[in-house]
Motif scaffolding. Structure first.
Motif, PDB file in Angstrom:
ATOM      1  N   LYS A 174       0.802  -1.216   0.000  1.00 21.00           N
ATOM      2  CA  LYS A 174       0.000   0.000   0.000  1.00 21.00           C
ATOM      3  C   LYS A 174       0.843   1.279   0.000  1.00 21.00           C
ATOM      4  O   LYS A 174       0.414   2.307  -0.523  1.00 21.00           O
ATOM      5  CB  LYS A 174      -0.928   0.011   1.226  1.00 21.00           C
ATOM      6  N   ALA A 175       2.011   1.239   0.641  1.00 21.93           N
ATOM      7  CA  ALA A 175       2.809   2.464   0.751  1.00 21.93           C
ATOM      8  C   ALA A 175       4.254   2.132   1.045  1.00 21.93           C
ATOM      9  O   ALA A 175       4.570   1.064   1.583  1.00 21.93           O
ATOM     10  CB  ALA A 175       2.250   3.375   1.842  1.00 21.93           C
ATOM     11  N   ALA A 186       5.121  13.609  -0.237  1.00 17.27           N
ATOM     12  CA  ALA A 186       4.101  12.610  -0.568  1.00 17.27           C
ATOM     13  C   ALA A 186       3.936  12.562  -2.074  1.00 17.27           C
ATOM     14  O   ALA A 186       3.877  13.599  -2.743  1.00 17.27           O
ATOM     15  CB  ALA A 186       2.777  12.950   0.103  1.00 17.27           C
ATOM     16  N   ALA A 187       3.887  11.355  -2.618  1.00 15.68           N
ATOM     17  CA  ALA A 187       3.712  11.165  -4.056  1.00 15.68           C
ATOM     18  C   ALA A 187       3.126   9.770  -4.267  1.00 15.68           C
ATOM     19  O   ALA A 187       2.979   8.983  -3.325  1.00 15.68           O
ATOM     20  CB  ALA A 187       5.034  11.318  -4.802  1.00 15.68           C
ATOM     21  N   TRP A 188       2.819   9.473  -5.515  1.00 14.34           N
ATOM     22  CA  TRP A 188       2.290   8.164  -5.873  1.00 14.34           C
ATOM     23  C   TRP A 188       3.136   7.556  -6.977  1.00 14.34           C
ATOM     24  O   TRP A 188       3.599   8.252  -7.877  1.00 14.34           O
ATOM     25  CB  TRP A 188       0.840   8.270  -6.360  1.00 14.34           C
ATOM     26  N   GLN A 189       3.339   6.265  -6.880  1.00 18.04           N
ATOM     27  CA  GLN A 189       3.941   5.469  -7.952  1.00 18.04           C
ATOM     28  C   GLN A 189       2.895   4.424  -8.314  1.00 18.04           C
ATOM     29  O   GLN A 189       2.760   3.401  -7.641  1.00 18.04           O
ATOM     30  CB  GLN A 189       5.236   4.813  -7.492  1.00 18.04           C
ATOM     31  N   ALA A 193       1.493   4.614  -2.518  1.00 15.95           N
ATOM     32  CA  ALA A 193       1.872   5.917  -1.977  1.00 15.95           C
ATOM     33  C   ALA A 193       3.317   5.885  -1.491  1.00 15.95           C
ATOM     34  O   ALA A 193       3.791   4.850  -0.995  1.00 15.95           O
ATOM     35  CB  ALA A 193       0.946   6.300  -0.826  1.00 15.95           C
ATOM     36  N   TYR A 195       5.933   8.185   0.981  1.00 11.63           N
ATOM     37  CA  TYR A 195       5.959   9.270   1.950  1.00 11.63           C
ATOM     38  C   TYR A 195       7.374   9.471   2.492  1.00 11.63           C
ATOM     39  O   TYR A 195       8.039   8.519   2.896  1.00 11.63           O
ATOM     40  CB  TYR A 195       5.031   8.972   3.129  1.00 11.63           C
ATOM     41  N   SER A 232      -3.845   6.068   6.935  1.00 10.72           N
ATOM     42  CA  SER A 232      -3.892   7.532   6.958  1.00 10.72           C
ATOM     43  C   SER A 232      -2.608   8.042   7.599  1.00 10.72           C
ATOM     44  O   SER A 232      -2.054   7.405   8.498  1.00 10.72           O
ATOM     45  CB  SER A 232      -5.115   8.041   7.729  1.00 10.72           C
ATOM     46  N   THR A 233      -2.128   9.177   7.124  1.00  9.88           N
ATOM     47  CA  THR A 233      -0.839   9.658   7.605  1.00  9.88           C
ATOM     48  C   THR A 233      -0.778  11.177   7.562  1.00  9.88           C
ATOM     49  O   THR A 233      -1.435  11.816   6.728  1.00  9.88           O
ATOM     50  CB  THR A 233       0.312   9.049   6.789  1.00  9.88           C
TER      51      THR A 233
END
Length: 240
Positions: A174-175, A186-189, A193, A195, A232-233
């Motif tokens: 998930k992250a 914070a970004a997405w690949q 996610a 962080y 959540s972060t």
């Protein structure tokens, strides 16, 4: 389940020793005090604990982390000496959080600022993911993608493409969380996610072509709450 991430302490053997912009041990104590108020179930420290590579610096760190009275884990950064770290606290490859797992990777290359995982570690990661489909959080020191600072991106994770290829068949990832960058990020690949975490020591200026500190940013930590399959972060800062 609440996990608190602390990173990039850059401690010195001298408890009153100074960094470029502050006093690392005093700042770490302030961040740990803020973490205590957040009542974490687990603390994870994502590297660069010591600046001067002394056993005394690691003792300062472990004594501070122990005051949280929760399990704590760490991974080495490019400034660290793993042998000295292990004398204070053993390394782990996995943290079992019940509904979630945290997989810990060592991206340190001895004597180099950049990082690399290597084929053997990536094969181990694939085996860990193949064996269990619970939601996964992956932790490493070096960022697994560009963060937008030219000088920092040059010393990131060398085999990032191989890492993402290893992770791609496993939707339970998930992250990813990392240290090294001394800033909130914070970004997405794809669907994963990524962080970054503020340092407890000096903060680096985001989107900078050359090395620069961010004199306006305060030390901080990242909070990660895990409930069911949801993550959540957010970042907390402290005054010093």
């Amino acid at each position: 389940m609440r996990l608190v991430q602390i990173s990039d302490c850059h401690l010195l053997a001298d408890p009153k020793g100074a960094s470029r912009k502050g006093f690392p041990l005093r700042q770490l104590h302030a961040v740990v005090e803020r973490a205590r108020a957040l009542r974490p179930d687990v603390l994870l420290v994502t590297g660069d604990i010591a600046q001067d590579e002394t056993s005394v610096a690691y003792r300062h760190a472990s004594e501070a982390f122990a005051t949280l009275e929760c399990p704590w884990f760490w991974i080495p950064g490019n400034h660290d000496q793993p042998e000295l770290m292990a004398e204070c606290q053993p390394f782990h490859e996995e943290i079992d959080l019940g509904e979630w797992r945290v997989l810990l990777l060592d991206s340190r290359i001895s004597g180099q600022p950049g990082g690399e995982l290597g084929q053997r570690q990536l094969q181990r990661l694939a085996s860990q993911l193949e064996a269990d489909d619970r939601p996964v959080l992956v932790a490493l020191h070096h960022p697994p993608l560009d963060v937008g600072s030219v000088w920092m991106d040059a010393i990131g994770l060398k085999d990032r493409d191989a890492l993402w290829q290893t992770l791609s068949p496993y939707p339970q990832v998930k992250a990813l969380i990392c240290g090294h960058i001394h800033q909130a990020f914070a970004a997405w690949q794809g669907m994963v996610a990524v962080y970054g975490c503020p340092a407890t020591s000096d903060q680096f200026l985001a989107k900078s072509h050359e090395f620069a500190t961010d004199e306006a940013a305060r030390p901080g930590l990242r909070v990660i709450d895990l409930r069911g399959e949801a993550l959540s972060t957010w970042v907390e800062r402290v005054d010093i």
